[in-house]
Design a protein around this motif. Structure first.
Motif, PDB file in Angstrom:
ATOM      1  N   ARG A  92       0.817  -1.197   0.160  1.00 40.13           N
ATOM      2  CA  ARG A  92      -0.046  -0.503   0.091  1.00 40.13           C
ATOM      3  C   ARG A  92       1.081   1.163  -0.276  1.00 40.13           C
ATOM      4  O   ARG A  92       1.681   1.379   0.834  1.00 40.13           O
ATOM      5  N   ASN A  93       0.293   2.599  -0.592  1.00 36.65           N
ATOM      6  CA  ASN A  93       1.315   3.287  -0.437  1.00 36.65           C
ATOM      7  C   ASN A  93       0.883   4.766   0.546  1.00 36.65           C
ATOM      8  O   ASN A  93      -0.143   4.208   1.423  1.00 36.65           O
ATOM      9  N   THR A  94       1.022   5.575   1.219  1.00 34.56           N
ATOM     10  CA  THR A  94       1.133   6.075   2.590  1.00 34.56           C
ATOM     11  C   THR A  94      -0.516   6.234   2.511  1.00 34.56           C
ATOM     12  O   THR A  94      -0.308   7.146   3.791  1.00 34.56           O
ATOM     13  N   LEU A  99      -0.802  -0.306  -3.789  1.00 37.53           N
ATOM     14  CA  LEU A  99       0.381  -0.028  -5.345  1.00 37.53           C
ATOM     15  C   LEU A  99      -0.477  -0.580  -6.232  1.00 37.53           C
ATOM     16  O   LEU A  99       0.010   0.369  -7.068  1.00 37.53           O
TER      17      LEU A  99
END
Length: 143
Positions: A92-94, A99
Motif C-alpha cells: 500500500r502507499n502512504t 500499490l
C-alpha cells in the motif's frame, strides 16, 4: 456471480507486471513460445467461498484464494521474487491505497491478505528452489 477465470487472469497480470518476471496459470509460463527460465511464478486457484446473499443472488461477496509458487535457481533469488510478489499483492502507499489495483468489471477487491508464507524449499538435485505463498482476495459487487 464472480467469474473466477477473470480473477485469475487479473492476478496473473498483476504479478507479471509488478515483479517484471513471467507468471503462468497452473503451469510453467512461456516466453516467446518457449518455457521461461527461472525466476518465474506460477499461480494456482484454491477454494472459492461465497458469503452473504443466497447462491442465486448475483450480489454476494466472494473470497478467492491463490497459491503463488516462486521458482528460482537459488535461495536468495526465490526470496527476492517472493518479496516482490508479496509487495505486488499486499503493498500500500502512504494513503493506504493498494500499490497495484486488481480490477475486475463489476467487482471491487476490498480485502487482501496473506494466508500462508511457507518459505523456500531447496531441491539441490533439481537445482531449483520453490517458495510458496497463498493470498486471500475478498470481493464485493461494485456500485
Amino acid at each position: 456471480m464472480i467469474e473466477r477465470r477473470l480473477v485469475t487472469e487479473a492476478l496473473r497480470m498483476l504479478l507479471e507486471t509488478a515483479t517484471g518476471k513471467p507468471c503462468g496459470t497452473g503451469a510453467l509460463p512461456l516466453t516467446a513460445g518457449k518455457p521461461a527460465e527461472p525466476p518465474y511464478s506460477v499461480i494456482r486457484s484454491l477454494p472459492l467461498t461465497l458469503d452473504g446473499a443466497p447462491f442465486s443472488d448475483l450480489h454476494e461477496d466472494a473470497g478467492t484464494q491463490y497459491q503463488v509458487e516462486c521458482v528460482a535457481r537459488s535461495h536468495a533469488q526465490a526470496e527476492w521474487l517472493a518479496d516482490r510478489a508479496r509487495t505486488a499483492v499486499l503493498g500500500r502507499n502512504t494513503a493506504g491505497q493498494w500499490l497495484n489495483p486488481l480490477t475486475l468489471p463489476g467487482w471491487s477487491c476490498y480485502g487482501r491478505g496473506l494466508a500462508l508464507d511457507a518459505g523456500p524449499e531447496d531441491d539441490p538435485s533439481a537445482v531449483i528452489v520453490s517458495y510458496v505463498i497463498r493470498f486471500q482476495l475478498d470481493w464485493t459487487p461494485a456500485g
